[in-house]
Design an enzyme around this catalytic site. Structure first.
Site, PDB file in Angstrom:
ATOM      1  N   HIS A 196      12.421  87.548  41.760  1.00  0.00           N
ATOM      2  CA  HIS A 196      13.554  88.214  41.121  1.00  0.00           C
ATOM      3  C   HIS A 196      13.201  88.493  39.673  1.00  0.00           C
ATOM      4  O   HIS A 196      13.825  87.977  38.754  1.00  0.00           O
ATOM      5  CB  HIS A 196      14.810  87.362  41.260  1.00  0.00           C
ATOM      6  CG  HIS A 196      15.296  87.302  42.675  1.00  0.00           C
ATOM      7  ND1 HIS A 196      15.659  86.156  43.312  1.00  0.00           N
ATOM      8  CD2 HIS A 196      15.440  88.286  43.590  1.00  0.00           C
ATOM      9  CE1 HIS A 196      16.011  86.418  44.553  1.00  0.00           C
ATOM     10  NE2 HIS A 196      15.880  87.711  44.744  1.00  0.00           N
ATOM     11  N   GLU A 246      17.422  83.260  50.327  1.00  0.00           N
ATOM     12  CA  GLU A 246      17.022  81.939  50.825  1.00  0.00           C
ATOM     13  C   GLU A 246      18.137  81.317  51.669  1.00  0.00           C
ATOM     14  O   GLU A 246      17.884  80.728  52.726  1.00  0.00           O
ATOM     15  CB  GLU A 246      16.679  81.007  49.655  1.00  0.00           C
ATOM     16  CG  GLU A 246      16.199  79.652  50.150  1.00  0.00           C
ATOM     17  CD  GLU A 246      16.142  78.602  49.062  1.00  0.00           C
ATOM     18  OE1 GLU A 246      15.628  78.890  47.969  1.00  0.00           O
ATOM     19  OE2 GLU A 246      16.632  77.487  49.310  1.00  0.00           O
ATOM     20  N   SER A 252      17.657  86.606  38.921  1.00  0.00           N
ATOM     21  CA  SER A 252      17.018  85.343  39.327  1.00  0.00           C
ATOM     22  C   SER A 252      18.041  84.214  39.279  1.00  0.00           C
ATOM     23  O   SER A 252      18.568  83.875  38.213  1.00  0.00           O
ATOM     24  CB  SER A 252      15.845  85.059  38.382  1.00  0.00           C
ATOM     25  OG  SER A 252      15.551  83.685  38.379  1.00  0.00           O
ATOM     26  N   SER A 276      10.422  82.236  38.226  1.00  0.00           N
ATOM     27  CA  SER A 276       9.740  83.467  38.617  1.00  0.00           C
ATOM     28  C   SER A 276       9.307  84.296  37.415  1.00  0.00           C
ATOM     29  O   SER A 276       8.958  85.466  37.555  1.00  0.00           O
ATOM     30  CB  SER A 276      10.662  84.298  39.523  1.00  0.00           C
ATOM     31  OG  SER A 276      11.910  84.492  38.895  1.00  0.00           O
TER      32      SER A 276
HETATM   33  S1  SF4 Z   1       8.820  75.762  44.167  1.00  0.00           S
HETATM   34 FE1  SF4 Z   1       9.541  77.820  43.577  1.00  0.00          FE
HETATM   35  S2  SF4 Z   1       9.470  79.036  45.448  1.00  0.00           S
HETATM   36 FE2  SF4 Z   1       9.347  76.853  46.029  1.00  0.00          FE
HETATM   37  S3  SF4 Z   1      11.437  76.272  46.446  1.00  0.00           S
HETATM   38 FE3  SF4 Z   1      11.068  75.765  44.301  1.00  0.00          FE
HETATM   39  S4  SF4 Z   1      11.732  77.589  43.129  1.00  0.00           S
HETATM   40 FE4  SF4 Z   1      11.540  78.190  45.313  1.00  0.00          FE
END
Ligand code: SF4
Length: 285
Positions: free
Chosen positions: A29, A113, A206, A250
């Site tokens: 994001h 998710e 995000s 991200s």
């Molecule tokens: S490590 Fe990153 S991609 Fe994995 S669950 Fe946590 S925030 Fe999501």
């Protein structure tokens, strides 16, 4: 940037070198990263029906078995970049459902998710705040799990509210908040407590960046969410001695570095700033 997002981007680039690939949903994001991926010829689609390449990639956010089956039935090859910590959450949800619990996810209903976590369930609830508990119907057994990027503090509050509202029910909580999110949140709290102004860097869409903004805002009155250094405004720092800097999972390092460089360059214009160390704390992990 957390390892889950970093690995997903690396996998997309690797597959793009081998042939055309379409990412289902947003790989991250963050608009800057998405533009860079597009420049590499990596297509994006919000629905399987719109995919025109032979290969489809599932993002780090994961997806349901039902969606995977539908995708394969269309003749598409599937590359899964699902983060291992999202898989942990999927297994937790599956175990709760298998053991006869009514599944409640603490998270955002429309987040990719959460759609993946609930996509194989026939009955479930998704709630975000304590108040949402009032809308739940009673079940003898509640199984609660969380979107991986939710603040654990809030998730625990919601679980306590469910227990208070349904004292006769068996309420089982599986902590599926991922470690990078927990580390980032606790580092951000520590940093926000010391800062006069906090800058949070990350995409507007995000979830974990927005949650970081809310967390910092509980400990610091002056919190600003920026996507790039161009969003920073010098007037935010009037009278500030300490500026804190953190970023969502991200957000690429080079974008954070540009914001940090901008803060350091502007530091001489902060009326009360220390010339040596204007940026007091950095919650990156
Ligand atoms: S490590 Fe990153 S991609 Fe994995 S669950 Fe946590 S925030 Fe999501």
């Amino acid at each position: 940037m957390c390892f889950g997002v970093r690995d997903a981007i690396a996998l997309a680039l690797e597959h793009a070198d081998a042939g055309p690939v379409t990412v289902l949903g947003d790989l991250v994001h963050n608009p800057t990263v998405l533009s860079a991926l597009e420049a590499k010829g990596i297509a994006a689609a919000q629905d399987v029906a719109h995919v025109t390449t032979p290969t489809l990639m599932v993002t780090a956010h994961g997806t349901s078995e039902r969606t995977l089956a539908r995708t394969r039935a269309l003749g598409l090859a599937v590359v899964e970049a699902t983060c291992p910590l999202v898989r942990v959450a999927h297994r937790a949800v599956a175990a709760l459902a298998r053991d006869g619990y009514h599944v409640v996810i603490v998270g955002q209903r429309d987040h990719v998710e959460v759609r993946g976590l609930t996509g194989d369930l026939d009955r479930f609830d998704v709630i975000l705040e304590d108040n949402d508990v009032l809308a739940l119907e009673e079940h003898p057994r509640f199984g609660v799990a969380a979107q991986t990027t939710q603040p654990l503090e809030r998730v625990r509050r919601v679980v306590d509210s469910i227990r208070r509202r349904f004292p006769r029910s068996d309420v089982r909580f599986m902590d599926t908040v991922c470690k990078p999110t927990k580390d980032r949140q606790s580092a951000a709290v520590e940093m926000a407590r010391q800062a006069d102004v906090v800058i949070v860097v990350g995409g507007r869409s995000s979830n974990n960046t927005r949650e970081l903004v809310k967390t910092c805002a509980r400990y610091c009155a002056r919190v600003h969410h920026v996507e790039t250094d161009k969003d920073v405004r010098p007037q935010w720092f009037d009278g500030a001695d300490v500026v804190g800097l953190t970023a969502g999972t991200s957000t690429p390092d080079d974008i954070i570095d540009c914001v940090e460089a901008r803060l350091r360059a502007d530091a001489s214009t902060f009326p009360n700033a220390s010339a040596d160390e204007p940026v007091e704390a950095d919650a990156r992990r």
